[in-house]
Design an enzyme around this catalytic site. Structure first.
Site, short mmCIF file in Angstrom:
data_model
loop_
_atom_site.label_atom_id
_atom_site.label_comp_id
_atom_site.label_asym_id
_atom_site.label_seq_id
_atom_site.Cartn_x
_atom_site.Cartn_y
_atom_site.Cartn_z
N THR A 18 0.81 -1.23 0.00
CA THR A 18 0.00 0.00 0.00
C THR A 18 0.84 1.27 0.00
O THR A 18 0.47 2.26 -0.61
CB THR A 18 -0.91 -0.01 1.25
N ASP A 62 2.37 -7.22 -4.37
CA ASP A 62 1.46 -7.14 -3.21
C ASP A 62 1.94 -8.23 -2.26
O ASP A 62 2.27 -9.35 -2.68
CB ASP A 62 0.03 -7.43 -3.66
N SER A 63 1.97 -7.94 -0.98
CA SER A 63 2.64 -8.88 -0.07
C SER A 63 1.93 -10.22 0.05
O SER A 63 2.50 -11.19 0.51
CB SER A 63 2.91 -8.24 1.28
N SER A 64 0.67 -10.29 -0.41
CA SER A 64 -0.01 -11.60 -0.40
C SER A 64 0.65 -12.56 -1.39
O SER A 64 0.46 -13.77 -1.31
CB SER A 64 -1.48 -11.45 -0.76
N ASP A 95 0.41 -6.90 4.94
CA ASP A 95 -0.29 -8.18 5.18
C ASP A 95 0.65 -9.32 5.58
O ASP A 95 0.34 -10.09 6.47
CB ASP A 95 -1.08 -8.59 3.92
N THR A 170 3.39 -9.29 15.02
CA THR A 170 2.25 -9.89 14.36
C THR A 170 1.30 -8.77 13.91
O THR A 170 1.22 -7.73 14.58
CB THR A 170 1.62 -10.92 15.34
N THR A 281 0.51 -21.60 20.37
CA THR A 281 -0.81 -21.18 20.85
C THR A 281 -1.51 -20.25 19.86
O THR A 281 -0.86 -19.44 19.19
CB THR A 281 -0.73 -20.47 22.23
N GLN A 282 -2.84 -20.38 19.78
CA GLN A 282 -3.58 -19.46 18.93
C GLN A 282 -3.94 -18.17 19.69
O GLN A 282 -4.56 -17.27 19.13
CB GLN A 282 -4.82 -20.12 18.31
N CYS A 283 -3.53 -18.06 20.96
CA CYS A 283 -3.73 -16.81 21.72
C CYS A 283 -2.79 -15.74 21.16
O CYS A 283 -1.75 -16.05 20.60
CB CYS A 283 -3.38 -17.01 23.19
N1 ASP Z 1 -2.34 -5.75 0.37
C1 ASP Z 1 -1.30 -4.87 0.83
C2 ASP Z 1 -0.04 -5.70 0.98
O1 ASP Z 1 0.17 -6.33 1.97
C3 ASP Z 1 -1.69 -4.22 2.09
C4 ASP Z 1 -0.67 -3.31 2.68
O2 ASP Z 1 0.35 -2.97 2.15
O3 ASP Z 1 -0.94 -2.84 3.77
O4 ASP Z 1 0.74 -5.74 0.07
#
Ligand code: ASP
Length: 346
Positions: A18, A62-64, A95, A170, A281-283
């Site tokens: 972003t 995009d980091s995804s 992300d 995180t 842990t998922q906490c």
């Molecule tokens: N979808 C974007 C990414 O992780 C969101 C961001 O940058 O905040 O690449």
């Protein structure tokens, strides 16, 4: 331009996210643009007096879409330019930033220069952006020196006035500027009127150790998040996944799981085949304490390894890294039980 010895030199690596995005006038959705956009919108960068250089991924990502191959590309750039710069700022989508920061912390062994990841919730071209402040402070921190050496020679995430150890961080919010947390480790620095470093919590490198860059990851891993009502079919499908070497189970509370016979049978079958199971842990804070309740004691006897207070992001990158580095099951388990880059507490 040749730099003078006095100058602090930094390399900004723009990977995407972003922070460098604009609205596509046709579709209205956010699309990445190239790095020139950032320098046009942050003229303040020129005022620093540092020798700032930048490289941009082309195309930006995009980091995804970031995966171990991209972590290696980031590490390659740092390795190739390591001697030329005093520090590195990696601009990255929020992300998966905590995954990349964790991965880089395991890859960059004997790091003695700052590698500061940052990004933003709003594109840097928008009036209310958080990107400018994040970028400017990340640069300031990457340049900071203490007795002639880097003040923060670690892989960190800077976001919204806080600097945290990358493999302890995180992402918590898809909405707030205060998007990241470090639930189990104090912030490395906090920014207000002053930039205050938490020196007792910064790891200083061993002198004269050369940078080693580990570039092999084994992605034959899975994360299984437990939930009440989980079925045997699902657990079976996961542990029987072809080639699976490591399984992280995200358990309840301090590392608890159902005591159903079938559940333990499936875990044991996987371990007997040579698989490694890590209990995380998922906490959003606190630690796994195996043996505290009956619901984790049985897993301990089955050979499940405690993830202690590791984050989910650090656990999966650490497991991929260790499985890439070692072929012996014992060595991987030994690595999981140790802190490699400050990712777990003792
Ligand atoms: N979808 C974007 C990414 O992780 C969101 C961001 O940058 O905040 O690449």
């Amino acid at each position: 331009m040749k730099k003078t010895s006095k100058e602090t030199s930094l390399l900004i690596i723009y990977t995407g996210g972003t922070i460098g995005m604009v609205h596509d006038p046709e579709t209205g959705s956010l699309v990445p643009i190239d790095f020139r956009y950032i320098s046009e919108h942050v003229p303040e960068l020129k005022k620093f007096g540092y020798d700032l250089h930048s490289v941009s991924f082309d195309p930006v990502i995009d980091s995804s879409n970031i995966d171990p191959g991209v972590w290696v590309r980031m590490a390659d750039i740092i390795e190739e330019r390591y001697d030329d710069f005093d520090g590195f700022v990696v601009l990255h989508g929020t992300d998966t930033m905590a995954y990349s920061a964790s991965a880089l912390s395991f890859m960059l062994e004997n790091l003695n220069k700052p590698v500061i990841l940052t990004g933003s919730q709003l594109p840097i071209g928008l009036l209310r952006t958080d990107g400018k402040e994040n970028l400017i402070n990340a640069i300031e921190i990457a340049a900071a020196k203490e007795n002639g050496a880097a003040a923060v020679p670690e892989v960190c995430i800077y976001f919204d006035n806080k600097l945290s150890r990358g493999n302890r961080t995180t992402k918590l919010s898809a909405e707030h500027f205060d998007a990241f947390n470090s639930p189990n480790y104090p912030f490395i620095a906090e920014v207000g009127l002053h930039l205050k470093y938490n020196r007792n919590h910064i790891t200083l490198p061993q002198k004269n150790h050369k940078l080693i860059v580990n570039k092999v990851f084994n992605t034959n891993v899975a994360i299984l998040k437990l939930f009440p009502g989980i079925t045997r079919n699902l657990v079976q499908a996961i542990v029987n996944t072809k080639g699976l070497k490591g399984l992280i189970i995200e358990t309840f509370g301090s590392g608890n799981a159902p005591t159903y016979d079938w559940f333990l049978e499936e875990l044991l079958r996987f371990i007997k085949k040579g698989g490694i199971i890590l209990n995380v842990t998922q906490c959003h804070g606190g630690s796994v304490e195996m043996g505290l309740y009956e619901t984790s004691r049985q897993m301990l006897s089955a050979g499940v390894v405690s993830g202690k207070d590791i984050t989910s992001e650090a656990s999966v990158t650490k497991l991929m890294y260790l499985l890439g580095k070692y072929t012996s099951r014992e060595d991987v388990i030994k690595g999981l039980n140790r802190s490699l880059a400050g990712e777990i507490s003792f």
